[in-house]
Design a protein around this motif. Structure first.
Motif, PDB file in Angstrom:
ATOM      1  N   TYR A  10      12.331   7.904 -37.699  1.00  0.00           N
ATOM      2  CA  TYR A  10      13.366   7.677 -38.711  1.00  0.00           C
ATOM      3  C   TYR A  10      13.264   6.283 -39.328  1.00  0.00           C
ATOM      4  O   TYR A  10      13.339   6.124 -40.542  1.00  0.00           O
ATOM      5  N   PHE A  11      13.124   5.272 -38.471  1.00  0.00           N
ATOM      6  CA  PHE A  11      13.161   3.893 -38.959  1.00  0.00           C
ATOM      7  C   PHE A  11      11.825   3.431 -39.528  1.00  0.00           C
ATOM      8  O   PHE A  11      11.798   2.534 -40.376  1.00  0.00           O
ATOM      9  N   PRO A  52      20.086  15.123 -33.360  1.00  0.00           N
ATOM     10  CA  PRO A  52      20.561  14.646 -34.671  1.00  0.00           C
ATOM     11  C   PRO A  52      20.913  13.171 -34.637  1.00  0.00           C
ATOM     12  O   PRO A  52      21.208  12.595 -33.579  1.00  0.00           O
ATOM     13  N   LEU A  53      20.897  12.557 -35.810  1.00  0.00           N
ATOM     14  CA  LEU A  53      21.320  11.165 -35.929  1.00  0.00           C
ATOM     15  C   LEU A  53      22.785  11.027 -35.525  1.00  0.00           C
ATOM     16  O   LEU A  53      23.583  11.951 -35.685  1.00  0.00           O
ATOM     17  N   LEU A  84      17.008  21.859 -37.291  1.00  0.00           N
ATOM     18  CA  LEU A  84      17.639  21.109 -38.377  1.00  0.00           C
ATOM     19  C   LEU A  84      17.143  19.669 -38.408  1.00  0.00           C
ATOM     20  O   LEU A  84      17.165  19.026 -39.452  1.00  0.00           O
ATOM     21  N   VAL A  85      16.713  19.186 -37.248  1.00  0.00           N
ATOM     22  CA  VAL A  85      16.191  17.815 -37.158  1.00  0.00           C
ATOM     23  C   VAL A  85      14.706  17.782 -37.491  1.00  0.00           C
ATOM     24  O   VAL A  85      14.246  16.898 -38.231  1.00  0.00           O
ATOM     25  N   ALA A  86      13.945  18.727 -36.960  1.00  0.00           N
ATOM     26  CA  ALA A  86      12.483  18.765 -37.131  1.00  0.00           C
ATOM     27  C   ALA A  86      12.079  20.153 -37.628  1.00  0.00           C
ATOM     28  O   ALA A  86      11.791  21.045 -36.823  1.00  0.00           O
ATOM     29  N   PRO A  87      12.059  20.361 -38.939  1.00  0.00           N
ATOM     30  CA  PRO A  87      11.774  21.699 -39.484  1.00  0.00           C
ATOM     31  C   PRO A  87      10.392  22.241 -39.125  1.00  0.00           C
ATOM     32  O   PRO A  87      10.209  23.449 -39.035  1.00  0.00           O
ATOM     33  N   THR A 142      16.281  14.298 -41.459  1.00  0.00           N
ATOM     34  CA  THR A 142      15.297  15.148 -40.786  1.00  0.00           C
ATOM     35  C   THR A 142      13.999  14.375 -40.578  1.00  0.00           C
ATOM     36  O   THR A 142      13.708  13.408 -41.282  1.00  0.00           O
ATOM     37  N   ILE A 143      13.236  14.838 -39.605  1.00  0.00           N
ATOM     38  CA  ILE A 143      11.885  14.328 -39.354  1.00  0.00           C
ATOM     39  C   ILE A 143      10.932  15.339 -39.975  1.00  0.00           C
ATOM     40  O   ILE A 143      10.830  16.469 -39.504  1.00  0.00           O
ATOM     41  N   GLU A 144      10.260  14.937 -41.032  1.00  0.00           N
ATOM     42  CA  GLU A 144       9.507  15.893 -41.840  1.00  0.00           C
ATOM     43  C   GLU A 144       8.078  16.121 -41.371  1.00  0.00           C
ATOM     44  O   GLU A 144       7.409  17.040 -41.842  1.00  0.00           O
ATOM     45  N   VAL A 145       7.581  15.287 -40.457  1.00  0.00           N
ATOM     46  CA  VAL A 145       6.198  15.462 -40.000  1.00  0.00           C
ATOM     47  C   VAL A 145       6.138  16.581 -38.961  1.00  0.00           C
ATOM     48  O   VAL A 145       7.156  16.947 -38.353  1.00  0.00           O
ATOM     49  N   PRO A 146       4.966  17.155 -38.715  1.00  0.00           N
ATOM     50  CA  PRO A 146       4.842  18.179 -37.666  1.00  0.00           C
ATOM     51  C   PRO A 146       5.303  17.645 -36.313  1.00  0.00           C
ATOM     52  O   PRO A 146       5.001  16.499 -35.950  1.00  0.00           O
ATOM     53  N   ALA A 147       6.029  18.491 -35.598  1.00  0.00           N
ATOM     54  CA  ALA A 147       6.690  18.057 -34.361  1.00  0.00           C
ATOM     55  C   ALA A 147       6.446  19.063 -33.241  1.00  0.00           C
ATOM     56  O   ALA A 147       6.351  20.269 -33.476  1.00  0.00           O
TER      57      ALA A 147
END
Length: 348
Positions: free
Chosen positions: A135-136, A153-154, A305-308, A277-282
């Motif tokens: 996130y940061f 979630p945040l 919802l956090v890591a699609p 959200t974290i948009e990179v592959p998770a």
């Protein structure tokens, strides 16, 4: 030698030709990290973040596998641990231990090493830090994997530790870690530190636990009351155990417990973040027998919802997945690396 049946020869704590031990001054703080290069072509860089109460050494079975896959591996002792600095702080001075501050430390370390992007992997508190690092410092993260702790979630509203426990009763034990009299002050002598780690590093039970069973550390007001004197399990060798005991007898638990004291500050750092959200592959590797982070807890966490781009896999272990079944963890990582990190797919 490994304590359990595994094809991996773990990294030795002090003397192993596969890695070097390095130090860096990062934002005014000394960090120790282990640095490993693959023998052939370098395909990327992994940043491994340990949890509580551990060390870079948590990853001793994972580092060799990642090196064999062609990746450089950076594995720090995080703030408060091992050979990294351990600032002594009052509650008002806890800032260096917040995920935002430590994410800035990790970003500066990568800058000094001329590493533009990493695959970040975390376990326990390291999982939470890995998520906040994404996130940061999103420009530094190409992929993310977390072990045991799901994608959370945040924190968008002010929350005290007591508020958190009302909402998440599984985390009641954390109130003891915040109060020095209920944990930190009870583990200063070597014999007590060894007793603690023997109690912590235990594998899954032989018989399945009843659904909804409360973790023993959540059944009392003071964690000190439930740390007994149990034998060392075969999941850890005597040499491995004594490495932990050496570091925590010398360094204590003030730094590690400070991570739990940041709850008052986290919401202020996260409430205005533009990305939710974290948009990179998770990847999430769930330990199916973790009593605190139980299957019920994970099921109620809105990870997608956090890591699609989430891949969810499980291992048949308690909390210490990389120690209890390193081959299973490494197999999942290899599968994900092949298809997602190197293969370019968003998820498995």
């Amino acid at each position: 030698m490994p304590s359990r049946s595994t094809s991996i020869e773990p990294i030795h704590p002090t003397d192993d030709v596969r890695v070097t031990h390095e130090f860096a001054t990062v934002n005014g703080r000394k960090y120790h990290y282990v640095n490993g290069f693959p023998k052939g072509e370098q395909k990327g860089v992994f940043l491994l973040l340990h949890g509580f109460p551990e060390l870079w050494y948590s990853w001793r079975y994972v580092i060799p596998a990642l090196l064999d896959h062609g990746f450089r591996v950076i594995t720090p002792d995080l703030l408060g641990y091992g050979q990294t600095d351990k600032p002594v702080c009052t509650q008002d001075e806890i800032g260096p231990y917040t995920p935002k501050s430590m994410s800035a430390d990790l970003a500066e370390l990568l800058k000094q090493l001329n590493i533009p992007r990493v695959v970040v992997v975390g376990h326990d508190w390291g999982s939470y830090l890995a998520q906040r690092f994404a996130y940061f410092q999103p420009e530094l993260v190409s992929h993310i994997a977390v072990i045991v702790v799901p994608f959370m979630p945040l924190q968008r509203q002010e929350m005290t530790p007591e508020d958190m426990v009302k909402m998440l009763p599984n985390f009641k034990y954390q109130l003891s870690f915040i109060d020095p009299a209920k944990f930190e002050n009870g583990f200063r002598e070597r014999k007590d530190v060894e007793r603690l780690f023997r109690a912590f590093f235990q594998p899954k039970p032989l018989a399945p636990r009843p659904k909804g069973q409360v973790a023993r550390i959540n059944s009392v007001d003071c964690v000190l009351d439930v740390i007994g004197d149990v034998p060392r399990s075969d999941m850890i060798t005597e040499q491995e155990l004594q490495n932990y005991v050496d570091h925590f007898t010398q360094g204590g638990f003030h730094g590690p417990c400070n991570w739990y004291r940041t709850r008052w500050h986290i919401w202020n750092d996260e409430k205005d973040l533009p990305n939710s959200t974290i948009e990179v592959p998770a990847l999430f590797i769930q330990a199916m027998h973790d009593l605190v982070l139980s299957p019920e807890f994970v099921e109620n966490t809105p990870q997608h919802l956090v890591a699609p781009k989430l891949t969810h896999r499980t291992v048949d272990t308690e909390h210490w997945a990389m120690m209890e079944d390193p081959d299973a963890v490494n197999h999942i990582l290899k599968e994900w690396i092949t298809a997602v990190v190197l293969g370019g797919n968003p998820k498995l």
